[in-house]
Design a protein around this motif. Structure first.
Motif, PDB file in Angstrom:
ATOM      1  N   THR A 108       0.768  -1.171  -0.016  1.00  0.00           N
ATOM      2  CA  THR A 108       0.119  -0.092   0.033  1.00  0.00           C
ATOM      3  C   THR A 108       0.776   1.196   0.154  1.00  0.00           C
ATOM      4  O   THR A 108       0.633   2.479  -0.567  1.00  0.00           O
ATOM      5  CB  THR A 108      -0.984  -0.036   1.251  1.00  0.00           C
ATOM      6  N   LEU A 109       1.910   1.333   1.043  1.00  0.00           N
ATOM      7  CA  LEU A 109       2.791   2.421   1.074  1.00  0.00           C
ATOM      8  C   LEU A 109       3.500   2.505  -0.504  1.00  0.00           C
ATOM      9  O   LEU A 109       3.653   3.895  -0.793  1.00  0.00           O
ATOM     10  CB  LEU A 109       3.672   2.378   2.203  1.00  0.00           C
ATOM     11  N   ALA A 110       3.939   1.474  -1.234  1.00  0.00           N
ATOM     12  CA  ALA A 110       4.629   1.674  -2.383  1.00  0.00           C
ATOM     13  C   ALA A 110       3.883   2.074  -3.542  1.00  0.00           C
ATOM     14  O   ALA A 110       4.360   2.477  -4.301  1.00  0.00           O
ATOM     15  CB  ALA A 110       5.381   0.374  -2.529  1.00  0.00           C
ATOM     16  N   THR A 111       2.663   1.821  -3.294  1.00  0.00           N
ATOM     17  CA  THR A 111       1.719   1.999  -4.449  1.00  0.00           C
ATOM     18  C   THR A 111       0.904   3.205  -4.403  1.00  0.00           C
ATOM     19  O   THR A 111       0.621   3.943  -5.440  1.00  0.00           O
ATOM     20  CB  THR A 111       0.834   0.586  -4.667  1.00  0.00           C
ATOM     21  N   GLY A 112       0.312   3.319  -3.295  1.00  0.00           N
ATOM     22  CA  GLY A 112      -0.867   4.456  -3.141  1.00  0.00           C
ATOM     23  C   GLY A 112      -0.031   5.988  -2.877  1.00  0.00           C
ATOM     24  O   GLY A 112       0.995   5.815  -2.838  1.00  0.00           O
ATOM     25  N   GLU A 113      -0.814   6.820  -3.247  1.00  0.00           N
ATOM     26  CA  GLU A 113      -0.495   8.290  -3.004  1.00  0.00           C
ATOM     27  C   GLU A 113      -1.034   8.571  -1.484  1.00  0.00           C
ATOM     28  O   GLU A 113      -2.196   8.472  -1.341  1.00  0.00           O
ATOM     29  CB  GLU A 113      -0.943   9.175  -4.159  1.00  0.00           C
ATOM     30  N   HIS A 114      -0.124   9.131  -0.894  1.00  0.00           N
ATOM     31  CA  HIS A 114      -0.622   9.468   0.460  1.00  0.00           C
ATOM     32  C   HIS A 114      -0.228  10.770   0.950  1.00  0.00           C
ATOM     33  O   HIS A 114       1.233  11.037   1.041  1.00  0.00           O
ATOM     34  CB  HIS A 114      -0.048   8.205   1.561  1.00  0.00           C
ATOM     35  N   ASP A 115      -0.894  11.397   1.546  1.00  0.00           N
ATOM     36  CA  ASP A 115      -0.332  12.745   2.300  1.00  0.00           C
ATOM     37  C   ASP A 115       0.508  12.488   3.510  1.00  0.00           C
ATOM     38  O   ASP A 115       0.648  11.337   3.966  1.00  0.00           O
ATOM     39  CB  ASP A 115      -1.590  13.466   2.530  1.00  0.00           C
ATOM     40  N   GLN A 116       1.084  13.449   4.278  1.00  0.00           N
ATOM     41  CA  GLN A 116       1.863  13.290   5.288  1.00  0.00           C
ATOM     42  C   GLN A 116       1.069  12.534   6.539  1.00  0.00           C
ATOM     43  O   GLN A 116       1.907  11.558   7.103  1.00  0.00           O
ATOM     44  CB  GLN A 116       2.464  14.656   5.820  1.00  0.00           C
ATOM     45  N   ILE A 117       0.065  12.752   6.579  1.00  0.00           N
ATOM     46  CA  ILE A 117      -0.892  12.336   7.733  1.00  0.00           C
ATOM     47  C   ILE A 117      -1.095  10.969   7.605  1.00  0.00           C
ATOM     48  O   ILE A 117      -0.858  10.087   8.430  1.00  0.00           O
ATOM     49  CB  ILE A 117      -2.174  13.249   7.908  1.00  0.00           C
ATOM     50  N   SER A 118      -1.831  10.387   6.464  1.00  0.00           N
ATOM     51  CA  SER A 118      -2.054   9.154   6.082  1.00  0.00           C
ATOM     52  C   SER A 118      -0.607   8.490   6.231  1.00  0.00           C
ATOM     53  O   SER A 118      -0.778   7.181   6.742  1.00  0.00           O
ATOM     54  CB  SER A 118      -2.827   8.814   5.009  1.00  0.00           C
ATOM     55  N   THR A 119       0.464   8.787   5.750  1.00  0.00           N
ATOM     56  CA  THR A 119       1.674   8.110   5.691  1.00  0.00           C
ATOM     57  C   THR A 119       2.136   8.042   7.011  1.00  0.00           C
ATOM     58  O   THR A 119       2.548   6.837   7.457  1.00  0.00           O
ATOM     59  CB  THR A 119       2.841   8.847   4.825  1.00  0.00           C
ATOM     60  N   ARG A 120       2.070   8.985   7.953  1.00  0.00           N
ATOM     61  CA  ARG A 120       2.238   8.761   9.293  1.00  0.00           C
ATOM     62  C   ARG A 120       1.486   7.624  10.046  1.00  0.00           C
ATOM     63  O   ARG A 120       2.069   6.719  10.890  1.00  0.00           O
ATOM     64  CB  ARG A 120       2.239   9.883  10.068  1.00  0.00           C
ATOM     65  N   TYR A 121       0.232   7.476   9.742  1.00  0.00           N
ATOM     66  CA  TYR A 121      -0.553   6.742  10.451  1.00  0.00           C
ATOM     67  C   TYR A 121      -0.235   5.099   9.757  1.00  0.00           C
ATOM     68  O   TYR A 121      -0.124   4.270  10.533  1.00  0.00           O
ATOM     69  CB  TYR A 121      -2.122   6.839  10.282  1.00  0.00           C
ATOM     70  N   LEU A 122      -0.085   5.263   8.471  1.00  0.00           N
ATOM     71  CA  LEU A 122       0.194   3.847   7.940  1.00  0.00           C
ATOM     72  C   LEU A 122       1.673   3.204   8.572  1.00  0.00           C
ATOM     73  O   LEU A 122       2.154   2.227   8.800  1.00  0.00           O
ATOM     74  CB  LEU A 122       0.350   3.693   6.532  1.00  0.00           C
ATOM     75  N   LEU A 123       2.557   4.267   8.744  1.00  0.00           N
ATOM     76  CA  LEU A 123       3.955   4.145   9.120  1.00  0.00           C
ATOM     77  C   LEU A 123       3.733   3.445  10.661  1.00  0.00           C
ATOM     78  O   LEU A 123       4.707   2.709  11.090  1.00  0.00           O
ATOM     79  CB  LEU A 123       4.846   5.006   9.265  1.00  0.00           C
ATOM     80  N   ALA A 124       2.727   4.001  11.516  1.00  0.00           N
ATOM     81  CA  ALA A 124       2.493   3.590  12.702  1.00  0.00           C
ATOM     82  C   ALA A 124       2.321   2.202  12.836  1.00  0.00           C
ATOM     83  O   ALA A 124       2.553   1.370  13.672  1.00  0.00           O
ATOM     84  CB  ALA A 124       1.725   4.629  13.537  1.00  0.00           C
ATOM     85  N   ALA A 125       1.300   1.817  11.920  1.00  0.00           N
ATOM     86  CA  ALA A 125       0.761   0.482  11.760  1.00  0.00           C
ATOM     87  C   ALA A 125       2.094  -0.465  11.304  1.00  0.00           C
ATOM     88  O   ALA A 125       1.986  -1.372  12.078  1.00  0.00           O
ATOM     89  CB  ALA A 125      -0.205   0.407  10.528  1.00  0.00           C
ATOM     90  N   VAL A 126       2.674  -0.004  10.576  1.00  0.00           N
ATOM     91  CA  VAL A 126       4.036  -0.854  10.221  1.00  0.00           C
ATOM     92  C   VAL A 126       4.983  -1.186  11.155  1.00  0.00           C
ATOM     93  O   VAL A 126       5.132  -2.154  11.570  1.00  0.00           O
ATOM     94  CB  VAL A 126       4.859  -0.186   8.856  1.00  0.00           C
ATOM     95  N   SER A 127       5.177  -0.082  12.008  1.00  0.00           N
ATOM     96  CA  SER A 127       5.953  -0.267  13.288  1.00  0.00           C
ATOM     97  C   SER A 127       5.430  -1.129  14.352  1.00  0.00           C
ATOM     98  O   SER A 127       5.920  -1.795  14.919  1.00  0.00           O
ATOM     99  CB  SER A 127       5.934   1.191  13.916  1.00  0.00           C
ATOM    100  N   ALA A 128       4.078  -0.884  14.559  1.00  0.00           N
ATOM    101  CA  ALA A 128       3.280  -1.907  15.477  1.00  0.00           C
ATOM    102  C   ALA A 128       3.605  -3.292  15.021  1.00  0.00           C
ATOM    103  O   ALA A 128       3.852  -4.184  15.740  1.00  0.00           O
ATOM    104  CB  ALA A 128       1.951  -1.640  15.417  1.00  0.00           C
TER     105      ALA A 128
END
Length: 160
Positions: A108-128
Motif C-alpha cells: 500500500t505504501l509503495a503503490t498509493g499516494e498518501h499525504d503526510q498524515i496518512s503516511t504517518r498513520y500507515l507507518l505507525a501500523a507498520v511499526s506496530a
C-alpha cells in the motif's frame, strides 16, 4: 454513545461493500479505542485483513482497514498477543493475520499516494506490526506541527 453494533453483522456488511467508509468509520471504535483493543478486535482482525486484501493497493479504504489492524496491535501492548480469555482459535487467527497485514501495508505504501498524515498513520501500523510498539505509539500520536517561519511549510515542533 449508542449501543455497540453486532460485530459479525457489520463485518458481513463490509465484506459485501468494503468501500463503505462510513460503516467502517462507525465500527472501528468498537474494536479499538482509547488505548484499548476490545475482545472483538482480535476476532475481527483476520476479516479486516481479508477485506483489505480484496481492495486495490491504492484505495484509501484499504489504508483504513490496515491502519486499524495496526492500531489493534498498538493497543494490545504486545505484538501478536491477545489478552487472556480470548479463545485459542481466535488468538491464533489474529496472530496469523498480522504478517499478511504487514505485507499489504508495504504494498500500500509503495503503490498509493498518501499525504503526510496518512503516511504517518500507515507507518505507525507498520511499526506496530514489526513489534516496535512504543515507536508506533509515538507516530500514532504525533500531531504537533508548527509552521516554518522561513518557508511556511509544516514541520515537527520538538519540545524544548
Amino acid at each position: 454513545m449508542p449501543d455497540a453494533p453486532f460485530i459479525p453483522d457489520e463485518l458481513r456488511q463490509l465484506v459485501a461493500d468494503p468501500t463503505n467508509g462510513e460503516r467502517f468509520t462507525d465500527l472501528w471504535p468498537y474494536l479499538c479505542s482509547e488505548g484499548t483493543a476490545w475482545p472483538a478486535a482480535y476476532a475481527a482482525v483476520p476479516h479486516l485483513v481479508t477485506i483489505a486484501r480484496g481492495l486495490p493497493a491504492a484505495a484509501s479504504e484499504r489504508d483504513d482497514y490496515l491502519y486499524v489492524v495496526g492500531l489493534v496491535a498498538i493497543c494490545s501492548g504486545e505484538l501478536g498477543e491477545a489478552p487472556a480469555g480470548i479463545p485459542d482459535d481466535i488468538a491464533d487467527a489474529y496472530r496469523q493475520a498480522l504478517p499478511e497485514a504487514l505485507t499489504l501495508l508495504a504494498e500500500t505504501l509503495a503503490t498509493g499516494e498518501h499525504d503526510q498524515i496518512s503516511t504517518r498513520y500507515l507507518l505507525a501500523a507498520v511499526s506496530a506490526l514489526k513489534g516496535h510498539l512504543e515507536f508506533a505509539e509515538i507516530l500514532n500520536e504525533l500531531d504537533v506541527y508548527a509552521e516554518c517561519q522561513s518557508c511556511g511549510e509544516p514541520m515537527l515542533e520538538l519540545p524544548e
